[in-house]
Write a protein that holds these residues in place. Structure first.
Motif, mmCIF file in Angstrom:
data_model
loop_
_atom_site.group_PDB
_atom_site.id
_atom_site.type_symbol
_atom_site.label_atom_id
_atom_site.label_comp_id
_atom_site.label_asym_id
_atom_site.label_seq_id
_atom_site.Cartn_x
_atom_site.Cartn_y
_atom_site.Cartn_z
ATOM 1 N N ARG A 127 19.081 39.432 53.835
ATOM 2 C CA ARG A 127 19.779 38.723 52.763
ATOM 3 C C ARG A 127 21.126 39.365 52.406
ATOM 4 O O ARG A 127 21.781 38.920 51.464
ATOM 5 C CB ARG A 127 18.899 38.698 51.505
ATOM 6 C CG ARG A 127 17.589 37.928 51.676
ATOM 7 C CD ARG A 127 16.761 38.019 50.400
ATOM 8 N NE ARG A 127 15.546 37.223 50.459
ATOM 9 C CZ ARG A 127 15.464 35.943 50.111
ATOM 10 N NH1 ARG A 127 16.539 35.319 49.674
ATOM 11 N NH2 ARG A 127 14.323 35.283 50.197
ATOM 12 N N ALA A 128 21.529 40.400 53.112
ATOM 13 C CA ALA A 128 22.723 41.159 52.736
ATOM 14 C C ALA A 128 23.977 40.303 52.696
ATOM 15 O O ALA A 128 24.812 40.459 51.788
ATOM 16 C CB ALA A 128 22.920 42.333 53.693
ATOM 17 N N ILE A 129 24.136 39.398 53.637
ATOM 18 C CA ILE A 129 25.332 38.556 53.678
ATOM 19 C C ILE A 129 25.181 37.341 52.775
ATOM 20 O O ILE A 129 26.056 37.056 51.945
ATOM 21 C CB ILE A 129 25.624 38.117 55.126
ATOM 22 C CG1 ILE A 129 25.850 39.342 56.025
ATOM 23 C CG2 ILE A 129 26.848 37.195 55.159
ATOM 24 C CD1 ILE A 129 27.010 40.206 55.627
ATOM 25 N N SER A 130 24.096 36.614 52.919
ATOM 26 C CA SER A 130 23.916 35.359 52.172
ATOM 27 C C SER A 130 23.860 35.574 50.668
ATOM 28 O O SER A 130 24.283 34.704 49.902
ATOM 29 C CB SER A 130 22.641 34.653 52.647
ATOM 30 O OG SER A 130 21.499 35.487 52.488
ATOM 31 N N ASP A 131 23.362 36.711 50.213
ATOM 32 C CA ASP A 131 23.257 36.975 48.774
ATOM 33 C C ASP A 131 24.530 37.590 48.188
ATOM 34 O O ASP A 131 24.595 37.812 46.979
ATOM 35 C CB ASP A 131 22.069 37.906 48.485
ATOM 36 C CG ASP A 131 20.729 37.192 48.603
ATOM 37 O OD1 ASP A 131 20.734 35.972 48.850
ATOM 38 O OD2 ASP A 131 19.687 37.847 48.461
ATOM 39 N N ASN A 132 25.514 37.879 49.018
ATOM 40 C CA ASN A 132 26.734 38.537 48.527
ATOM 41 C C ASN A 132 27.993 37.822 48.998
ATOM 42 O O ASN A 132 29.028 38.456 49.229
ATOM 43 C CB ASN A 132 26.756 40.000 48.994
ATOM 44 C CG ASN A 132 25.666 40.834 48.353
ATOM 45 O OD1 ASN A 132 25.813 41.310 47.237
ATOM 46 N ND2 ASN A 132 24.570 41.002 49.069
ATOM 47 N N LEU A 198 21.231 45.624 60.224
ATOM 48 C CA LEU A 198 22.487 45.028 60.694
ATOM 49 C C LEU A 198 22.221 43.790 61.551
ATOM 50 O O LEU A 198 22.878 42.756 61.389
ATOM 51 C CB LEU A 198 23.282 46.057 61.493
ATOM 52 C CG LEU A 198 23.969 47.159 60.675
ATOM 53 C CD1 LEU A 198 24.374 48.325 61.576
ATOM 54 C CD2 LEU A 198 25.195 46.605 59.954
ATOM 55 N N ALA A 199 21.270 43.910 62.461
ATOM 56 C CA ALA A 199 20.951 42.767 63.314
ATOM 57 C C ALA A 199 20.418 41.595 62.496
ATOM 58 O O ALA A 199 20.827 40.442 62.695
ATOM 59 C CB ALA A 199 19.922 43.178 64.377
ATOM 60 N N MET A 200 19.529 41.887 61.557
ATOM 61 C CA MET A 200 18.949 40.814 60.745
ATOM 62 C C MET A 200 19.971 40.246 59.764
ATOM 63 O O MET A 200 19.867 39.081 59.366
ATOM 64 C CB MET A 200 17.731 41.335 59.989
ATOM 65 C CG MET A 200 16.545 41.676 60.888
ATOM 66 S SD MET A 200 16.144 40.367 62.079
ATOM 67 C CE MET A 200 15.900 38.969 60.980
ATOM 68 N N ALA A 205 22.523 35.521 58.094
ATOM 69 C CA ALA A 205 23.740 34.849 57.652
ATOM 70 C C ALA A 205 23.885 33.482 58.299
ATOM 71 O O ALA A 205 24.475 32.564 57.710
ATOM 72 C CB ALA A 205 24.962 35.704 57.973
ATOM 73 N N LYS A 206 23.343 33.331 59.510
ATOM 74 C CA LYS A 206 23.452 32.069 60.236
ATOM 75 C C LYS A 206 22.230 31.173 60.060
ATOM 76 O O LYS A 206 22.330 29.953 60.188
ATOM 77 C CB LYS A 206 23.653 32.351 61.738
ATOM 78 C CG LYS A 206 24.975 33.037 62.057
ATOM 79 C CD LYS A 206 26.144 32.152 61.683
ATOM 80 C CE LYS A 206 27.470 32.799 61.998
ATOM 81 N NZ LYS A 206 28.610 31.937 61.589
ATOM 82 N N THR A 207 21.083 31.788 59.795
ATOM 83 C CA THR A 207 19.831 31.028 59.681
ATOM 84 C C THR A 207 19.198 31.351 58.335
ATOM 85 O O THR A 207 18.515 32.365 58.185
ATOM 86 C CB THR A 207 18.862 31.401 60.826
ATOM 87 O OG1 THR A 207 19.556 31.316 62.077
ATOM 88 C CG2 THR A 207 17.670 30.471 60.847
#
Length: 305
Positions: A127-132, A198-200, A205-207
């Motif tokens: 959730r690091a990208i989608s939540d920020n 990092l991989a997740m 971010a895409k899914t």
């Protein structure tokens, strides 16, 4: 150097620039795509330059995480302890999973605390990208800083919880020199967790559905990693290829290392996989490098759309 957005529409050039394509115009006037992915070495340097931001961000998020709860930061320790209590009741008492494992309570607590470190790092990384997105779109910084920061948060939580874990282990065994092995084992696990996060982070971010699927995948990983029971005893009659696969499981490898470091007298040394330190180092190297490169490859895509 000036920058222009890659989505900027160009009007037909006139005069000396007539007939030039947008790409040629950009090259002529020294313009570049906004948010273009930097080279690998430059990216690493930019990330290192923001190391203080990463640590400060992680610490702030950790402090704010339990501000609405009455017990506050106590939940950092209470959550894994409650998990230990539930697993002990189900697997240690009802299913007699403690049979043949000396000092089962300490053995179980080590497994729960260590696996939760990996589990939480992967979940937060997803959730690091989608939540920020707000932070990503507002500020320019290497996006890898976010999953790395969230892994640091989980490491900080584990270190706080270690105070209680050490007390539990000392109830059964006095400290020995082997306890020093916990430090390199945790460092290797931290690198491994960072690579997974990092991989997740890129996949998440895409899914968007991946965040919903991950708890089920992680639960399966937990039950096949020997958190509550001995994997070696469970698969000792299986075909050799399956025994090797289960013993090469990175979660099992890091738990075995830390369990043996804390409990050298109670833990069966011969049950450890051969060359376990090399296996642990290999998992950390592969996951750390591959996860970082996999994330960096999509750097310019994060926060778009």
């Amino acid at each position: 150097m000036s920058t222009v957005s890659d989505s900027l529409s160009f009007s037909a050039p006139s005069g000396a620039d007539a007939g030039l394509t947008p790409k040629q115009l950009a090259a002529k006037y020294g313009l570049s795509v906004s948010g273009k992915r930097p080279g690998f070495s430059q990216y690493v340097r930019e990330l290192w330059a923001r190391r203080h931001f990463i640590v400060a961000f992680a610490t702030a998020r950790l402090v704010a995480q339990y501000t609405t709860a009455k017990l506050g930061q106590v939940w950092q320790v209470l959550t894994p302890l409650l998990n230990c209590a539930v697993f002990y009741l189900v697997f240690g008492v009802m299913m007699n999973g403690s049979n043949g494992i000396p000092d089962y309570i300490a053995w179980l607590c080590i497994g729960v605390f260590v696996f939760q470190f990996s589990q939480s790092a992967v979940l937060s990384g997803t959730r690091a990208i989608s939540d920020n997105l707000g932070l990503i779109r507002a500020l320019h910084f290497p996006r890898a800083a976010l999953p790395i920061a969230f892994t640091i948060i989980q490491l900080q939580q584990l270190l706080i919880s270690m105070v209680v874990l050490v007390g539990i282990v000392m109830f059964f065994q006095l400290p020995t020199m082997s306890w020093a092995l916990v430090i390199p084992a945790l460092l290797l696990q931290c690198v491994f967790n960072t690579g997974l996060a990092l991989a997740m982070a890129r996949i998440g971010a895409k899914t968007s559905d991946m965040a919903q699927l991950m708890p089920f995948l992680l639960r399966t990983w937990m039950y096949t990693s020997g958190v509550m029971y001995s994997v070696q005893s469970a698969v000792d009659k299986w075909p050799t290829v399956f025994q090797v696969l289960f013993r090469m499981n990175p979660a099992s490898v890091y738990m075995d290392l830390i369990r043996y470091a804390f409990m050298p007298n109670a833990y069966n040394k011969h049950a450890l996989p051969d060359h376990i330190w090399l296996i642990a180092f290999g998992w950390a190297l592969v996951a750390g490098v591959a996860g970082f490169i996999f994330f960096w490859k999509a750097e310019e895509e994060y926060g778009r759309g």
